[in-house]
Design a protein around this motif. Structure first.
Motif, short mmCIF file in Angstrom:
data_model
loop_
_atom_site.label_atom_id
_atom_site.label_comp_id
_atom_site.label_asym_id
_atom_site.label_seq_id
_atom_site.Cartn_x
_atom_site.Cartn_y
_atom_site.Cartn_z
N LYS A 59 3.45 -8.95 -9.70
CA LYS A 59 4.44 -7.95 -10.07
C LYS A 59 3.86 -6.56 -9.81
N ILE A 60 4.65 -5.73 -9.16
CA ILE A 60 4.19 -4.39 -8.78
C ILE A 60 5.17 -3.34 -9.27
N LEU A 61 4.63 -2.31 -9.91
CA LEU A 61 5.44 -1.15 -10.27
C LEU A 61 5.10 -0.02 -9.32
N LEU A 62 6.08 0.41 -8.55
CA LEU A 62 5.89 1.58 -7.67
C LEU A 62 6.14 2.84 -8.48
N LEU A 63 5.14 3.68 -8.54
CA LEU A 63 5.23 4.93 -9.28
C LEU A 63 5.17 6.07 -8.27
N GLY A 64 6.34 6.67 -8.00
CA GLY A 64 6.38 7.70 -6.97
C GLY A 64 7.69 8.45 -6.98
N ASP B 193 9.37 -3.34 -9.21
CA ASP B 193 10.16 -2.35 -9.95
C ASP B 193 9.70 -0.98 -9.48
N ALA B 194 10.51 0.03 -9.73
CA ALA B 194 10.13 1.39 -9.34
C ALA B 194 10.42 2.37 -10.46
#
Length: 407
Positions: A2-7, A49-50
């Protein structure tokens, strides 16, 4: 995984709306990159998720005094949560930091039982990097960052004055403090590692993505009746716009130079267009209009000066986009360009005004078939070897190796 894109990932439609209501337009390049990154990660099996801070100029440079927190869904069913903030300089960074802290902790809490998880930041933007460093350490979550440009140069080239200049300087200083605090890095160029002092940390080099699908709804185009050179994007010293225009004006070729975009050199271009009728300035246009122009052109050009230290630690995303168009590319050999690219592009060897003039003349004197084949070879390389799905597969494998080492 699971990856959270923070941008700053938001939909293209929302990005266009924000820019249409702003005097100072934010670059669409980060959103284009983050969109391909998110799509590729999902297509390679990751759950994404982002958490996004929309790129918009602070009031009064845009009409927005406040950006509301909301959710939207983009392709591949990627859920984006907008970070709310007060869009007034000074309060902007403080409220971004406060709300990122709250929303990021909420995500980490909700996913505390997920063993393989990563928070992946786009750049080292301090208002979200500071809480991310602290919270990822607290929750035992791997923190990685995509570095498209050296943090020390992210704001320094803008030469802002007054309070905005002070904030820009402060952001640059803070980025330098934070740049070594991630667990791993995805770098656009290899020389970045030494410059940032992170050679002893895990990193991989990925110079960006090619998304050939951007041309899917654009049919094959007939070339312009007159030989045409096209550049579209940031019209500033970073891209050597003045020397490009002056170099073209020195030629006597029966061709036109078409320029698209906005930036500090726009007025200069307008003045030159009055002196030389071969120069056509179109300003900022809809993205599809520019993509059509790329395909109709006979030659595309990127004139990033290699003498500029900034250029030698970066790789322009537009190089891959231009190559994917099938139109041949003439470019400077910036230090961040991998050697494998050189056999697919024409190179500006002498970056003086006369050297640029010679390069433009020489390339356009090639037979139409030669130019066509050069463009097709470049497109095949970009689409086949540098497509976003293949490149993000390498990122997923990199994260898997990092997470397995941490267990």
């Amino acid at each position: 995984m699971k990856i959270l894109l923070l941008g700053s990932l938001i939909s293209a439609a929302q990005m266009e709306q924000l820019n249409s209501n702003s005097k100072e337009k934010a670059s669409v390049a980060p959103v284009n990159y983050e969109t391909m990154l998110a799509k590729g990660l999902v297509e390679n099996g990751a759950k994404v998720d982002a958490l996004s801070v929309p790129a918009v100029a602070a009031f009064p440079h845009s009409i927005y005094k406040h950006i509301a927190g909301k959710q939207e869904t983009i392709e591949n069913n990627i859920q984006i949560h907008w970070v709310p903030f007060i869009n007034i300089q000074g309060l902007k960074q403080l409220t971004i930091k406060k709300n990122v802290e709250k929303l990021l902790e909420q995500w980490l809490q909700e996913n505390k039982d997920v063993k393989d998880k990563v928070v992946l930041m786009y750049s080292i933007y301090p208002p979200y990097t500071e809480p991310a460093v602290r919270l990822c350490k607290e929750y035992g979550c791997h923190l990685s960052a995509v570095i498209t440009d050296l943090p020390e140069y992210m704001y320094s080239w803008k030469n802002m004055k007054g309070i905005r200049g002070w904030y820009s300087k402060r952001l640059s200083e803070k980025m330098l403090e934070l740049q070594g605090k991630c667990d791993s890095y995805i770098l656009f160029t290899k020389p970045m590692a030494a410059k940032m002092g992170i050679e002893d940390k895990p990193y991989m080099v990925s110079e960006g993505f090619c998304d050939a699908s951007i041309f899917d709804d654009i049919p094959d185009q007939e070339k312009c009746p007159r030989k045409t050179i096209v550049y579209g994007g940031n019209l500033s010293r970073l891209y050597g716009i003045q020397n490009l225009v002056k170099g073209f004006m020195q030629t006597d070729i029966d061709a036109e130079l078409h320029l698209y975009g906005a930036g500090g050199d726009a007025t200069f271009i307008e003045e030159c267009a009055k002196q030389d009728s071969r120069i056509k300035f179109f300003g900022r246009v809809h993205r599809k209009t520019l993509l059509v122009a790329l395909k109709k052109a006979h030659l595309l050009v990127v004139n990033k000066p290699t003498a500029d230290d900034y250029s030698n630690y970066s790789f322009s995303s537009k190089i891959l986009e231009y190559m994917a168009s099938g139109t041949p590319l003439l470019t400077t050999k910036v230090g961040g360009m991998p050697e494998e690219y050189l056999k697919y592009v024409y190179i500006i060897e002498d970056e003086s005004i006369s050297g640029i003039s010679t390069a433009l003349t020489t390339v356009l004197h090639n037979a139409p078939k030669e130019l066509y084949l050069s463009g097709q070879k470049a497109a095949h390389f970009a689409v086949g070897d540098k497509n976003y799905r293949k490149m993000t597969e390498k990122i997923v494998i990199f994260f898997q190796s990092q997470l397995s080492e941490e267990k």
